[in-house]
Design an enzyme around this catalytic site. Sequence first.
Site, short mmCIF file in Angstrom:
data_model
loop_
_atom_site.label_atom_id
_atom_site.label_comp_id
_atom_site.label_asym_id
_atom_site.label_seq_id
_atom_site.Cartn_x
_atom_site.Cartn_y
_atom_site.Cartn_z
N ASN A 95 0.83 -1.20 0.00
CA ASN A 95 0.00 0.00 0.00
C ASN A 95 0.86 1.25 0.00
O ASN A 95 1.98 1.24 0.50
CB ASN A 95 -0.93 0.01 1.23
CG ASN A 95 -1.84 -1.21 1.26
OD1 ASN A 95 -2.05 -1.85 0.22
ND2 ASN A 95 -2.34 -1.55 2.44
N VAL A 96 0.31 2.29 -0.55
CA VAL A 96 1.03 3.58 -0.67
C VAL A 96 0.32 4.68 0.14
O VAL A 96 0.66 5.85 0.03
CB VAL A 96 1.15 3.98 -2.16
CG1 VAL A 96 2.05 3.01 -2.91
CG2 VAL A 96 -0.22 4.06 -2.84
N HIS A 112 5.98 -0.49 -2.66
CA HIS A 112 5.44 0.16 -3.86
C HIS A 112 5.49 1.67 -3.75
O HIS A 112 4.82 2.37 -4.52
CB HIS A 112 4.00 -0.31 -4.10
CG HIS A 112 3.92 -1.73 -4.60
ND1 HIS A 112 2.74 -2.41 -4.67
CD2 HIS A 112 4.87 -2.58 -5.02
CE1 HIS A 112 2.97 -3.64 -5.14
NE2 HIS A 112 4.26 -3.77 -5.35
N THR A 180 -4.56 -9.05 0.66
CA THR A 180 -4.00 -8.95 -0.69
C THR A 180 -4.51 -10.12 -1.53
O THR A 180 -4.66 -11.23 -1.03
CB THR A 180 -2.46 -8.91 -0.68
OG1 THR A 180 -1.98 -8.78 -2.02
CG2 THR A 180 -1.86 -10.15 -0.05
N SER A 181 -4.75 -9.84 -2.81
CA SER A 181 -5.32 -10.88 -3.67
C SER A 181 -4.26 -11.89 -4.09
O SER A 181 -4.57 -12.96 -4.61
CB SER A 181 -5.94 -10.25 -4.92
OG SER A 181 -4.97 -9.43 -5.57
N LEU A 206 -10.57 -11.19 3.03
CA LEU A 206 -12.04 -11.24 2.93
C LEU A 206 -12.47 -12.39 2.03
O LEU A 206 -13.45 -13.08 2.31
CB LEU A 206 -12.54 -9.90 2.35
CG LEU A 206 -14.04 -9.63 2.45
CD1 LEU A 206 -14.46 -9.58 3.91
CD2 LEU A 206 -14.37 -8.30 1.77
N1 APR Z 1 -10.23 -7.26 5.13
C1 APR Z 1 -9.39 -8.18 4.59
N2 APR Z 1 -9.25 -8.36 3.24
C2 APR Z 1 -9.99 -7.57 2.44
C3 APR Z 1 -10.88 -6.58 2.94
C4 APR Z 1 -10.97 -6.43 4.35
N3 APR Z 1 -11.78 -5.53 4.92
N4 APR Z 1 -11.47 -5.96 1.87
C5 APR Z 1 -10.96 -6.54 0.76
N5 APR Z 1 -10.09 -7.51 1.10
C6 APR Z 1 -9.28 -8.36 0.22
C7 APR Z 1 -9.95 -8.72 -1.08
O1 APR Z 1 -10.68 -9.94 -0.92
C8 APR Z 1 -8.75 -8.92 -2.01
O2 APR Z 1 -8.31 -10.28 -1.98
O3 APR Z 1 -8.15 -7.61 -0.12
C9 APR Z 1 -7.66 -8.05 -1.39
C10 APR Z 1 -7.33 -6.82 -2.21
O4 APR Z 1 -6.76 -7.27 -3.42
P1 APR Z 1 -6.34 -6.20 -4.53
O5 APR Z 1 -7.44 -5.24 -4.74
O6 APR Z 1 -5.80 -6.99 -5.70
O7 APR Z 1 -5.16 -5.37 -3.86
P2 APR Z 1 -3.66 -5.82 -3.67
O8 APR Z 1 -3.55 -7.31 -3.49
O9 APR Z 1 -3.08 -4.97 -2.59
O10 APR Z 1 -2.98 -5.41 -5.08
C11 APR Z 1 -1.58 -5.61 -5.17
O11 APR Z 1 -1.60 -4.55 -7.32
O12 APR Z 1 -2.53 -2.89 -8.54
C12 APR Z 1 -1.38 -3.26 -7.91
O13 APR Z 1 0.29 -1.91 -6.96
C13 APR Z 1 -1.04 -2.30 -6.79
O14 APR Z 1 -0.23 -2.76 -4.57
C14 APR Z 1 -1.20 -3.12 -5.53
C15 APR Z 1 -1.00 -4.55 -6.03
#
Ligand code: APR
Length: 240
Positions: A95-96, A112, A180-181, A206
């Site tokens: 996260n940023v 990042h 994170t996904s 989630l």
């Molecule tokens: N608690 C826990 N998990 C959650 C919640 C919550 N309240 N809300 C959403 N999530 C989960 C979702 O189910 C999903 O799996 O957080 C995850 C978010 O995934 P992404 O939107 O893909 O974000 P992220 O994994 O941080 O993306 C990684 O991709 O776009 C680039 O640089 C960007 O840092 C980012 C990287």
Amino acid sequence: MMKVTKDTRVLVLTGAGISAESGLKTFRDAGGLWENHRVEDVATPEAFRRAPVMVWNFYKERWQQALQAKPNPGHLALAKLENWLQDNFHLITQNVDGLHTAAGNKRVIEMHGSLHTCFCTRCHTRFPMKDINLEEDIPLCPKCKGMLRPDVVWFGEVPYHLDKIDALLHNCDVFMVVGTSGVVYPAAGFVMTARYFGAHTIAVNLNPMENSEFIDEFYQGKAGEILPRLIDEWINSADK
Ligand code: APR
């Protein structure tokens, strides 16, 4: 369930999901950032070369949103965990938004980059975003008048601090992934490395995760609800 004591080396990786309960959009959930913007248009070096004003508008908006956001119980629980573990704790974030630092965490690795800083594409000097005149479509460097850019790692660029992260992955007892996904590398591969070098792996998310076969303990739900409970359990049972 893994027993965590003050001597357990805990390494945490967070993604956008931990900031969702602070009101910040994630990327790939419904209504996420990548639903309304094409990555190629706002988060690549090519996009910045082609349309710097559009890229700056995207990040100015995200910075304003980050300024309004407050750490949620998930962030605060990780700050409590660092306070308990001290040097046995490290936190890598994708996260940023700066919310881990705002919550009180000190050992934060922003792989990042950060919405709170920008740098000059000519002299590479870094500046706090709050010190820059963002009225300009493309803010210019106060030192050399070069074009400033957000200090965010774009797709196709190398994330920051990978050497330090690699060393931590080789030397942790517990590796916990939160919100994170697990689809963007290299962060998505960290759980495999940590597990390969003997770490017990935990995930709080989630939704189910992509790389779930490498997860020893999975807690499905909101980070803001699960982390406080889990970390209090660790601290209370360790003190017994
Ligand atoms: N608690 C826990 N998990 C959650 C919640 C919550 N309240 N809300 C959403 N999530 C989960 C979702 O189910 C999903 O799996 O957080 C995850 C978010 O995934 P992404 O939107 O893909 O974000 P992220 O994994 O941080 O993306 C990684 O991709 O776009 C680039 O640089 C960007 O840092 C980012 C990287």
